[in-house]
Scaffold this motif. Structure first.
Motif, PDB file in Angstrom:
ATOM      1  N   ARG A 169     -21.775  -7.595  14.126  1.00 29.98           N
ATOM      2  CA  ARG A 169     -21.594  -6.311  13.431  1.00 29.98           C
ATOM      3  C   ARG A 169     -21.777  -6.486  11.928  1.00 29.98           C
ATOM      4  O   ARG A 169     -21.447  -5.592  11.152  1.00 29.98           O
ATOM      5  N   GLY A 170     -22.243  -7.657  11.506  1.00 29.32           N
ATOM      6  CA  GLY A 170     -22.503  -7.895  10.091  1.00 29.32           C
ATOM      7  C   GLY A 170     -21.332  -8.457   9.314  1.00 29.32           C
ATOM      8  O   GLY A 170     -21.444  -8.668   8.103  1.00 29.32           O
ATOM      9  N   HIS A 171     -20.209  -8.740   9.990  1.00 26.47           N
ATOM     10  CA  HIS A 171     -19.033  -9.227   9.256  1.00 26.47           C
ATOM     11  C   HIS A 171     -19.270 -10.604   8.630  1.00 26.47           C
ATOM     12  O   HIS A 171     -18.844 -10.855   7.505  1.00 26.47           O
ATOM     13  N   GLY A 172     -19.936 -11.495   9.367  1.00 28.82           N
ATOM     14  CA  GLY A 172     -20.219 -12.818   8.811  1.00 28.82           C
ATOM     15  C   GLY A 172     -21.072 -12.740   7.558  1.00 28.82           C
ATOM     16  O   GLY A 172     -20.795 -13.417   6.565  1.00 28.82           O
ATOM     17  N   SER A 173     -22.082 -11.909   7.585  1.00 29.80           N
ATOM     18  CA  SER A 173     -22.954 -11.749   6.417  1.00 29.80           C
ATOM     19  C   SER A 173     -22.206 -11.146   5.242  1.00 29.80           C
ATOM     20  O   SER A 173     -22.379 -11.572   4.096  1.00 29.80           O
ATOM     21  N   ARG A 174     -21.355 -10.147   5.517  1.00 29.58           N
ATOM     22  CA  ARG A 174     -20.585  -9.538   4.433  1.00 29.58           C
ATOM     23  C   ARG A 174     -19.610 -10.544   3.819  1.00 29.58           C
ATOM     24  O   ARG A 174     -19.442 -10.589   2.593  1.00 29.58           O
ATOM     25  N   LEU A 175     -18.965 -11.344   4.658  1.00 29.26           N
ATOM     26  CA  LEU A 175     -18.052 -12.367   4.142  1.00 29.26           C
ATOM     27  C   LEU A 175     -18.807 -13.389   3.295  1.00 29.26           C
ATOM     28  O   LEU A 175     -18.341 -13.791   2.224  1.00 29.26           O
TER      29      LEU A 175
END
Length: 200
Positions: free
Chosen positions: A133-139
């Motif tokens: 859901r893109g959480h890794g990239s946002r972090l």
């Protein structure tokens, strides 16, 4: 969805997210007994204390714990809850953040690295129920933003050599091996490799 600094009230969620992520990913390549020691009840208490310390008294101002959150809105009538003073509260006003990932970083500690210019990404985990859901990239992006503000130009991280999903993710964002490695004794040798990236 977004990323923010961790708060004291996030400690339980951060700890449970870490445990769930480790169990889901590490079971594919870590022996069962060491994994249980890392994720069992005694370890969970230890991690909870460590995350609390990381939030309340980090070793340096350059040590940070970030969390990825999703906004949760209760699935109820939007006008059934009374807020302070008896004022009707909408569902949006009663919404809360759910921690679904975490990232921690600080100055690099390896003796061959300079802690003033090289940082270490120590943790990057996303709840297995909230991946893709893109959480890794946002972090990762938020971490790099903080590190650039702190004057860093290089970041390293240690990854299990058999953690192919993490290796693939980091390599797709520009990280690469720097030839440093370590071997842990977990009943059998478990190899870790160090990755690095230039953020200057």
């Amino acid at each position: 969805m977004g990323v923010r600094a961790a708060r004291l009230e996030d400690v339980d969620a951060v700890t449970s997210t870490q445990i769930r992520a480790w169990k889901a990913v590490y079971r594919d390549f870590l022996p069962p007994i060491p994994l249980e020691q890392m994720t069992g009840p005694a370890a969970e208490k230890m991690w909870r204390r460590q995350w609390e310390e990381a939030i309340l008294s980090p070793p340096t101002p350059r040590h940070r714990l970030l969390v990825a959150v999703e906004r949760v809105v209760p699935d109820t009538d939007a006008f059934t809850a009374l807020g302070p003073g008896g004022i009707l509260a909408t569902a949006a006003q009663r919404a809360s953040d759910r921690v679904v990932g975490l990232a921690s970083h600080g100055p690099a500690e390896d003796p061959d690295l300079h802690p003033a210019t090289t940082a270490e990404l120590m943790t990057l985990l996303v709840d297995p129920n909230h991946i893709r859901r893109g959480h890794g990239s946002r972090l990762l992006n938020a971490t790099v933003d903080h590190l650039r503000e702190d004057g860093y130009n290089t970041v390293v991280t240690w990854v299990f050599a058999d953690n192919h999903p993490m290796l693939g993710f980091l390599e797709s964002t520009g990280w690469g091996e720097d030839e440093a490695e370590r071997v842990l004794d977990m009943g059998r040798p478990i190899r870790m490799i160090r990755l690095t990236t230039d953020i200057s």
